[in-house]
Design a protein around this motif. Structure first.
Motif, PDB file in Angstrom:
ATOM      1  N   HIS A   2      12.085  -0.215   6.311  1.00 15.92           N
ATOM      2  CA  HIS A   2      11.158  -1.348   6.400  1.00 15.92           C
ATOM      3  C   HIS A   2      11.180  -2.105   5.083  1.00 15.92           C
ATOM      4  O   HIS A   2      11.214  -1.501   4.012  1.00 15.92           O
ATOM      5  CB  HIS A   2       9.731  -0.857   6.663  1.00 15.92           C
ATOM      6  N   GLU A   3      11.154  -3.413   5.164  1.00 15.23           N
ATOM      7  CA  GLU A   3      11.085  -4.264   3.970  1.00 15.23           C
ATOM      8  C   GLU A   3       9.778  -5.049   4.020  1.00 15.23           C
ATOM      9  O   GLU A   3       9.411  -5.592   5.064  1.00 15.23           O
ATOM     10  CB  GLU A   3      12.257  -5.235   3.935  1.00 15.23           C
ATOM     11  N   PHE A   4       9.098  -5.081   2.871  1.00 12.59           N
ATOM     12  CA  PHE A   4       7.844  -5.825   2.765  1.00 12.59           C
ATOM     13  C   PHE A   4       7.883  -6.719   1.530  1.00 12.59           C
ATOM     14  O   PHE A   4       8.357  -6.297   0.474  1.00 12.59           O
ATOM     15  CB  PHE A   4       6.652  -4.868   2.623  1.00 12.59           C
ATOM     16  N   HIS A   5       7.360  -7.929   1.669  1.00 18.68           N
ATOM     17  CA  HIS A   5       7.170  -8.829   0.526  1.00 18.68           C
ATOM     18  C   HIS A   5       5.718  -8.669   0.109  1.00 18.68           C
ATOM     19  O   HIS A   5       4.799  -8.876   0.910  1.00 18.68           O
ATOM     20  CB  HIS A   5       7.469 -10.277   0.927  1.00 18.68           C
ATOM     21  N   LEU A   6       5.515  -8.278  -1.154  1.00 26.40           N
ATOM     22  CA  LEU A   6       4.172  -8.019  -1.685  1.00 26.40           C
ATOM     23  C   LEU A   6       3.867  -9.010  -2.804  1.00 26.40           C
ATOM     24  O   LEU A   6       4.131  -8.737  -3.974  1.00 26.40           O
ATOM     25  CB  LEU A   6       4.080  -6.587  -2.209  1.00 26.40           C
ATOM     26  N   PRO A   7       3.298 -10.170  -2.474  1.00 21.59           N
ATOM     27  CA  PRO A   7       3.054 -11.194  -3.493  1.00 21.59           C
ATOM     28  C   PRO A   7       2.154 -10.739  -4.642  1.00 21.59           C
ATOM     29  O   PRO A   7       2.263 -11.241  -5.756  1.00 21.59           O
ATOM     30  CB  PRO A   7       2.382 -12.335  -2.722  1.00 21.59           C
ATOM     31  N   GLU A   8       1.288  -9.767  -4.384  1.00 17.34           N
ATOM     32  CA  GLU A   8       0.357  -9.291  -5.417  1.00 17.34           C
ATOM     33  C   GLU A   8       0.990  -8.273  -6.373  1.00 17.34           C
ATOM     34  O   GLU A   8       0.381  -7.919  -7.380  1.00 17.34           O
ATOM     35  CB  GLU A   8      -0.878  -8.680  -4.758  1.00 17.34           C
ATOM     36  N   MET A   9       2.197  -7.805  -6.079  1.00 18.56           N
ATOM     37  CA  MET A   9       2.873  -6.809  -6.933  1.00 18.56           C
ATOM     38  C   MET A   9       3.593  -7.571  -8.057  1.00 18.56           C
ATOM     39  O   MET A   9       4.693  -8.054  -7.878  1.00 18.56           O
ATOM     40  CB  MET A   9       3.867  -5.979  -6.104  1.00 18.56           C
ATOM     41  N   THR A  10       2.939  -7.645  -9.216  1.00 15.55           N
ATOM     42  CA  THR A  10       3.447  -8.497 -10.295  1.00 15.55           C
ATOM     43  C   THR A  10       3.898  -7.749 -11.545  1.00 15.55           C
ATOM     44  O   THR A  10       4.462  -8.367 -12.447  1.00 15.55           O
ATOM     45  CB  THR A  10       2.367  -9.519 -10.698  1.00 15.55           C
ATOM     46  N   GLN A  32      12.243   1.928  -2.518  1.00 13.68           N
ATOM     47  CA  GLN A  32      13.044   1.125  -3.443  1.00 13.68           C
ATOM     48  C   GLN A  32      12.239  -0.126  -3.765  1.00 13.68           C
ATOM     49  O   GLN A  32      11.928  -0.911  -2.864  1.00 13.68           O
ATOM     50  CB  GLN A  32      14.381   0.749  -2.819  1.00 13.68           C
ATOM     51  N   LEU A  33      11.901  -0.292  -5.028  1.00 19.04           N
ATOM     52  CA  LEU A  33      11.097  -1.430  -5.465  1.00 19.04           C
ATOM     53  C   LEU A  33      11.978  -2.495  -6.112  1.00 19.04           C
ATOM     54  O   LEU A  33      12.875  -2.177  -6.883  1.00 19.04           O
ATOM     55  CB  LEU A  33      10.053  -0.968  -6.477  1.00 19.04           C
ATOM     56  N   ASP A  34      11.707  -3.731  -5.780  1.00 20.50           N
ATOM     57  CA  ASP A  34      12.368  -4.884  -6.402  1.00 20.50           C
ATOM     58  C   ASP A  34      11.260  -5.755  -6.973  1.00 20.50           C
ATOM     59  O   ASP A  34      10.748  -6.658  -6.299  1.00 20.50           O
ATOM     60  CB  ASP A  34      13.192  -5.639  -5.360  1.00 20.50           C
ATOM     61  N   LEU A  35      10.848  -5.431  -8.195  1.00 25.30           N
ATOM     62  CA  LEU A  35       9.714  -6.114  -8.807  1.00 25.30           C
ATOM     63  C   LEU A  35       9.937  -7.617  -8.984  1.00 25.30           C
ATOM     64  O   LEU A  35       9.060  -8.408  -8.638  1.00 25.30           O
ATOM     65  CB  LEU A  35       9.340  -5.446 -10.131  1.00 25.30           C
TER      66      LEU A  35
END
Length: 63
Positions: A2-10, A32-35
């Motif tokens: 699953h892939e999620f876009h997390l706008p609040e993860m800054t 797997q995080l892509d900050l």
């Protein structure tokens, strides 16, 4: 996966909170995080809705 876009993860602290929330839900999940892109990829036996709920409860609702 699953892939999620997390706008609040800054920042790194945010990424850590995301990882902790997901690991509490499924200790065996692969994350797997892509900050820079504010994305997280999760391989888990949990369904997508459950993952979304865990992320939202941690303060990082997917867009």
């Amino acid at each position: 996966m699953h892939e999620f876009h997390l706008p609040e993860m800054t920042c790194g602290h945010c990424a850590s909170k995301v990882s902790i929330a997901l690991k509490r839900l499924d200790a065996a999940c692969d994350i797997q995080l892509d900050l820079p892109q504010r994305k997280v990829h999760v391989r888990s036996d949990e369904d997508r809705a459950t993952l979304i709920d865990a992320l939202s409860e941690a303060g990082y609702p997917p867009a």
